[in-house]
Design an enzyme around this catalytic site. Sequence first.
Site, PDB file in Angstrom:
ATOM      1  N   HIS A 101       6.374   3.088 -10.159  1.00 14.19           N
ATOM      2  CA  HIS A 101       5.940   4.373  -9.624  1.00 14.19           C
ATOM      3  C   HIS A 101       6.027   5.478 -10.682  1.00 14.19           C
ATOM      4  CE1 HIS A 101       5.858   2.361  -5.790  1.00 14.19           C
ATOM      5  NE2 HIS A 101       5.249   3.413  -5.284  1.00 14.19           N
ATOM      6  N   LYS A 112      10.870   0.339   3.397  1.00  8.19           N
ATOM      7  CA  LYS A 112      11.781   0.603   4.502  1.00  8.19           C
ATOM      8  C   LYS A 112      12.317   2.022   4.422  1.00  8.19           C
ATOM      9  CE  LYS A 112      16.115  -1.076   2.453  1.00  8.19           C
ATOM     10  NZ  LYS A 112      17.061   0.033   2.572  1.00  8.19           N
TER      11      LYS A 112
END
Lengths: 197, 283
Positions: A38, A102
């Site tokens: 990322h 999550k």
Amino acid sequence: MDIKHITSPLQQEVIKKLAVGDMVSISGRIVTGRDQIHKYLASGGNPPIDLSGLVIYHCGPVVIKEKGQWKITAAGPTTSVREEPYQAEIISKLRPGAIMGKGGMGEKTRKAMSECGCVYLHATGGAAQYLAECIVKVEGVYLEQFGQPESMWLLTIKDLPALVTMDSHGNSLHDTVLNDSSKRLEGLFSQPFSVRK
Amino acid sequence: MYDLIRKTSTVLPEDVTLAIKKAIAREEKSSVAEQTLDIILKSIVLSSKNGLPICQDTGTVLVMIEGRPDKSIFHLEKSIKDAIRKLTKEGILRQNCVCPLTEKNTLDNTGKYVPQIHFEPVNGPTRISIMLKGGGSENMSTQYSLPNSKIQAGRDMEGVRRCILDAVFQAQGKGCAPGILGVCIGGDRASGYLIAKKQLFRKLDDKNPSPVLAALEKTVLKQANELNVGPMGLGGKTTLLGVKIGHAGRHPACYFVTVSYSCWATRRYVVELNQKGEIKKWI
């Protein structure tokens, strides 16, 4: 509960129909990406493959090489909110169809999801074996310089279960749970603890 | 050590598995909470059957050794490190150690101060306690310095209760709820975390020898489950599986409450060794 079967890469009309609370079963090609990926993509690094419509899975799998073949031995989701500083930019620049992980994500990501047509899929944290069984094949690995858990793994999955917790219409189950539990916490704070109860 | 660490990564302790089964029965039928716990239970069964990691985050290895201070301690340290390197190669442990200066993964799960091995001299048989603690739940662990005006927590058990409930609320699902809390009241900034983690070795069904702490554990567990954070923070009746509270002497000026959050996949075992250094019994 009805389960919606979806395939990655996801089409825009499929994404638009997904709503918070939908149980989905995902098949198709997905990529993994966590902190290093990322950071790399958000700071201008070139994606090694076309990510449009794909599911980006926040996951750092355990992988071993067996007879020259990659084998994933565990592959549950990691906490998504760590990617909050980068995710919105990656969504608007590279147009993935869904982010899977999550714990949910924040305001910036939610906005980008509404603007670009993207959803957040919540997979069960820690259920590494159940989820690894849904991985049919390791198609390839990119950006290996980040180390094994942090590399970008291209996977083919079948029937991986997840819950839509942020949709492309601005809704978030995580906000709902946060607000509800905040009110409940206030209520609990008004019941002081004493041993002689 | 190889067998011990291998089992810790692949077989969830019985008391934790039982608590998850009980939680499934408590949740509403076909709710997200029930289905989430159901996937968790299926995954636990699979990992044990296939001898593969319960979670892909095989955690940081924490080892506590209690025993007589003699030369065997060096042998134990070596055998722990050897086992960790071997299990990493076998994919039972993930490559979980990164040097913060070079940002390079050490690839074998060992590094500066890693693994953490603590030794406590005890005049008795050697006991090894081992825990694999996941990074997600470790990020949710926290320490309060009382008084804390934000949550109006004073220096008493009511203040402690507020800290613990606030920690559970702040964590939401991010520590992989339903979690287990190890708590330390008192101590210093360093010992607080260690003593809090030590509480996680206690069996879920044990009883705190201190009546005050036993009552606090019971109250906080019940109230935390009323927060409705639920499994994975998706709502539901099960937010925690257990709360274990210990205490340590404090400096008169300090009052710390340290909460070590452990995920549902709380992986820890305690064994006693015989004189040859082999496992004599699992505790």
